[in-house]
Motif scaffolding. Structure first.
Motif, short mmCIF file in Angstrom:
data_model
loop_
_atom_site.label_atom_id
_atom_site.label_comp_id
_atom_site.label_asym_id
_atom_site.label_seq_id
_atom_site.Cartn_x
_atom_site.Cartn_y
_atom_site.Cartn_z
N ILE A 1 4.23 12.30 -0.15
CA ILE A 1 5.00 11.43 -1.10
C ILE A 1 4.45 9.90 -1.11
O ILE A 1 4.99 9.08 -1.65
N ALA A 2 3.65 9.36 -0.31
CA ALA A 2 3.35 8.04 -0.15
C ALA A 2 2.87 7.40 -1.58
O ALA A 2 2.20 7.97 -2.20
N GLY A 3 3.54 6.60 -1.92
CA GLY A 3 3.20 5.43 -3.19
C GLY A 3 3.85 6.43 -4.33
O GLY A 3 3.50 5.99 -5.53
N MET A 4 4.79 7.52 -4.17
CA MET A 4 5.24 8.17 -5.25
C MET A 4 6.54 7.83 -5.98
O MET A 4 7.29 7.09 -4.76
N LYS A 5 6.99 8.09 -7.00
CA LYS A 5 8.21 7.99 -7.51
C LYS A 5 8.96 9.27 -7.69
O LYS A 5 8.71 10.18 -8.31
N VAL A 6 9.80 9.47 -6.49
CA VAL A 6 10.28 10.71 -6.11
C VAL A 6 11.79 10.84 -6.54
O VAL A 6 12.66 9.70 -6.10
N GLY A 7 12.37 11.72 -7.06
CA GLY A 7 13.85 12.07 -7.37
C GLY A 7 14.46 12.78 -6.15
O GLY A 7 13.58 13.37 -5.25
N PHE A 8 15.75 12.51 -5.84
CA PHE A 8 16.44 13.55 -4.72
C PHE A 8 17.75 13.85 -5.48
O PHE A 8 18.07 13.18 -6.58
N GLU A 9 18.37 14.87 -5.09
CA GLU A 9 19.59 15.48 -5.59
C GLU A 9 20.71 14.68 -5.14
O GLU A 9 21.42 15.00 -4.16
N LEU B 1 12.04 6.40 4.68
CA LEU B 1 10.71 6.98 4.76
C LEU B 1 10.00 6.51 3.55
O LEU B 1 8.96 6.05 3.54
N MET B 2 10.62 6.59 2.27
CA MET B 2 10.12 6.27 1.09
C MET B 2 9.60 4.53 1.18
O MET B 2 8.73 4.31 0.46
N LYS B 3 10.46 4.02 1.61
CA LYS B 3 10.66 2.50 1.74
C LYS B 3 9.06 2.27 2.58
O LYS B 3 8.33 1.21 2.32
N GLU B 4 9.05 3.10 3.60
CA GLU B 4 7.62 2.72 4.48
C GLU B 4 6.41 3.27 3.80
O GLU B 4 5.29 2.45 4.09
N ALA B 5 6.66 4.22 3.08
CA ALA B 5 5.62 4.95 2.45
C ALA B 5 5.11 4.27 0.94
O ALA B 5 4.60 4.78 0.28
N ASN B 6 5.93 2.90 0.68
CA ASN B 6 5.59 2.29 -0.37
C ASN B 6 5.85 3.33 -1.83
O ASN B 6 5.11 3.06 -2.68
N GLY B 7 7.00 3.97 -1.67
CA GLY B 7 7.25 4.95 -2.72
C GLY B 7 8.55 4.42 -3.28
O GLY B 7 9.30 3.60 -2.74
N GLN B 8 9.20 5.08 -4.38
CA GLN B 8 10.48 4.77 -4.90
C GLN B 8 11.28 6.01 -4.86
O GLN B 8 10.78 7.22 -5.17
N LEU B 9 12.38 5.89 -4.59
CA LEU B 9 13.69 7.05 -4.51
C LEU B 9 14.22 6.86 -5.58
O LEU B 9 15.33 5.94 -5.70
#
Length: 360
Positions: A84-92, A107-115
């Motif tokens: 998921i690195a660098g991805m824009k990922v949804g959560f429930e 994790l998303m913050k460290e992986a340069n992604g968006q939650l």
């Protein structure tokens, strides 16, 4: 097909993936029924993260899914990092635990992604049932009906509510249920005024109401039925109230159609009770979706503007409760919206007024 439909919804929301933490949503999407695991759905991959306890189960229950077994001492969330690195990922957002959210957030913050928080993405897919799901729901309802048929002759003065609840659970399992859909409710006498009474050590007494609310599970799909009966003779006003509530419930069932919203069906029952001065005693929504969960999206709530669609399945369960007068009544059925837009009853056990002989 389910994954394709989900990916289309994710594309609409400009999300590159969804972390599925809800157990029933995970089962719906990939078939895995284990109690622990994370499913990651992205544009071109479907990955199930499990620990060693579930690897074999996951391989048996899923197809087209990459199973990622995490080592002992590792965490499911951390295992997703390279996916998921660098991805824009949804959560429930409505079902995720705080701890899981916190770990995922960092994790998303460290992986340069968006939650991104999402709501009812998978649930809106689950709302419309396939023919296979409808078959399972029919069988769950049939088991509930058969259970009530066998239970009614067993009711005796001196049984406790808990005795009767245990018999319901046992008999339904004998008939094929995988277990109770929820904690079986049996309430009698003044305890029927409690909408969600727990079965207690109170003994059943002659000439009082008994409310039974229970459900069964077949192939993972749920039923939910409530019947309120007279155990001997009850006061005339109780019987009159029952007939009013029954008419309101039947009216709501009959008004189901494609040109109505779920909120409008709730209002049909609510208005019928209002005409009789009983609306203030109806203290909950008219019903809820039913499927892989007993209470699932969507709710039949007064303001719900979601249009009725073919192959929706939900309950219709008006109830009125009178703590001061020491009684309550609820009548509940599971319904399927058929291809004509009409409500087809899945639960068929009679809801006409029943009086059981309390002297037998």
């Amino acid at each position: 097909m389910r994954i394709d439909a989900l990916r289309a919804k994710l594309a609409e929301k400009k999300l590159s993936g969804l972390v599925v933490t809800d157990k029933m949503n995970r089962r719906y999407l990939c078939g895995f029924t284990g109690s622990n695991g994370l499913l990651l759905v992205t544009e071109n991959k479907l990955t199930l993260f499990v620990d060693g306890r579930y690897t074999e189960q996951a391989s048996q229950q899923t197809t087209g899914v990459e199973i990622c077994e995490i080592p002992i001492g590792s965490h499911l969330i951390e295992a997703m990092r390279p996916f998921i690195a660098g991805m824009k990922v949804g959560f429930e957002a409505e079902t995720i635990s705080y701890q899981t959210f916190t770990e995922l957030h960092f994790l998303m913050k460290e992986a340069n992604g968006q939650l991104i928080a999402t709501k009812n993405i998978v649930e809106s897919l689950r709302m419309i049932k396939s023919s296979e799901e409808i078959c399972a729901l029919r069988q769950a309802a049939r088991i509930a009906d058969q259970t009530l048929e066998r239970i009614m002759p067993m009711i005796r003065v001196g049984m406790t509510e808990l005795d009767l609840a245990n018999e319901l659970d046992y008999r339904s399992k004998k008939l094929g249920s995988e277990g109770p859909a929820f904690e079986t409710i049996v309430a009698s006498g003044e305890r029927t005024a409690l909408p969600h009474a727990h079965a207690s050590q109170k003994k059943l007494e002659a000439n009082e109401l008994i409310m039974i609310d229970f459900g069964t599970i077949y192939d993972g799909y749920y039923s939910d039925i409530t019947r309120t009966i007279g155990f001997g003779e009850v006061k005339p006003e109780i019987r009159e109230t029952y007939e009013i509530l029954l008419a309101a419930q039947k009216s709501a069932v009959q008004k189901v159609s494609f040109n109505k919203t779920l909120g409008e069906i709730d209002q049909v029952a609510r208005q019928a009770l209002r005409k009789e001065g009983l609306e203030d005693h109806f203290s909950h929504n008219l019903g809820h979706g039913i499927g892989l969960s007993c209470h699932e999206y969507p709710a039949l709530a007064p303001e719900n503007e979601l249009p009725i669609q073919a192959n929706m399945t939900f309950t219709i369960e008006p109830g009125v409760y009178f703590p001061k007068e020491k009684f309550g009544i609820r009548i509940e059925d599971d319904v399927l919206v058929n291809e004509l837009g009409n409500a087809e009853l899945l639960t068929e056990f009679s809801k006409e007024w029943i009086t059981i002989d309390c002297n037998r």
